[in-house]
Design a protein around this motif. Sequence first.
Motif, PDB file in Angstrom:
ATOM      1  N   GLY A 159      -1.802   7.432  -5.876  1.00  0.00           N
ATOM      2  CA  GLY A 159      -3.005   8.247  -5.941  1.00  0.00           C
ATOM      3  C   GLY A 159      -3.106   9.216  -7.103  1.00  0.00           C
ATOM      4  O   GLY A 159      -3.737  10.261  -6.980  1.00  0.00           O
TER       5      GLY A 159
ATOM      6  N   GLU B  59      -3.373   3.641  -7.716  1.00  0.00           N
ATOM      7  CA  GLU B  59      -3.704   3.834  -6.298  1.00  0.00           C
ATOM      8  C   GLU B  59      -2.466   3.656  -5.423  1.00  0.00           C
ATOM      9  O   GLU B  59      -2.182   4.485  -4.570  1.00  0.00           O
ATOM     10  CB  GLU B  59      -4.785   2.842  -5.859  1.00  0.00           C
ATOM     11  N   SER B  60      -1.748   2.538  -5.631  1.00  0.00           N
ATOM     12  CA  SER B  60      -0.624   2.215  -4.759  1.00  0.00           C
ATOM     13  C   SER B  60       0.217   1.120  -5.400  1.00  0.00           C
ATOM     14  O   SER B  60      -0.136   0.578  -6.442  1.00  0.00           O
ATOM     15  CB  SER B  60      -1.130   1.736  -3.395  1.00  0.00           C
TER      16      SER B  60
ATOM     17  N   GLY C 247       0.779  -1.237   0.000  1.00  0.00           N
ATOM     18  CA  GLY C 247       0.000   0.000   0.000  1.00  0.00           C
ATOM     19  C   GLY C 247       0.806   1.279   0.000  1.00  0.00           C
ATOM     20  O   GLY C 247       0.393   2.262   0.603  1.00  0.00           O
TER      21      GLY C 247
ATOM     22  N   LYS D 281       1.395   4.546  -1.259  1.00  0.00           N
ATOM     23  CA  LYS D 281       0.423   5.392  -1.965  1.00  0.00           C
ATOM     24  C   LYS D 281       1.033   6.139  -3.152  1.00  0.00           C
ATOM     25  O   LYS D 281       2.131   6.670  -3.074  1.00  0.00           O
ATOM     26  CB  LYS D 281      -0.191   6.421  -1.015  1.00  0.00           C
TER      27      LYS D 281
END
Length: 162
Positions: A52, A141-142, A48, A50
């Motif tokens: 974005g 997103e990640s 995760g 990031k």
Amino acid sequence: QNMSCIKPGDSIYNRIPFRILSDDMGNKKSCIILGGSIRQNLPKEIKGIKVGQKCKKLGFLITAMWVKAEKGTELGKFVVHLKSGKTFEKAILNKENIDDWYIPVIDKSVKIGGKVTLPDKSERAVFASIWTNPDENDIIESFDFVSSGNAILVLISATGKN
């Protein structure tokens, strides 16, 4: 090994611009180190990370230490997650797009992204790798940084190109 030899700030490795971060508290370097068989106390993956935003490409500045693998063996990978739910992998392959950072043992076919100088004045290598987004209109997103456990992997910086 001591990662303090990698200077913070804007740098270009393998014609790719990277920003090397520093810790605001005490000017320590900011990188992600994944464990291998030598350092089992380190995490094997970080999920995760990031992004974005839309990017045509992601660039990764990485290196490896204490590599225990044959040529072509996957040392790790980046798993990229798009907003649409699609995922893509970018393999980190020994002696293909990365090698041990100890310059005397680097396979001649591996392109070094740059060199850093240790406090004892010896040099080590870093490697720059690009992942191209097959759907540049989809938001990244990640990404995850994952080790296969046969080397210590270091993510020094990641960058995106719109």
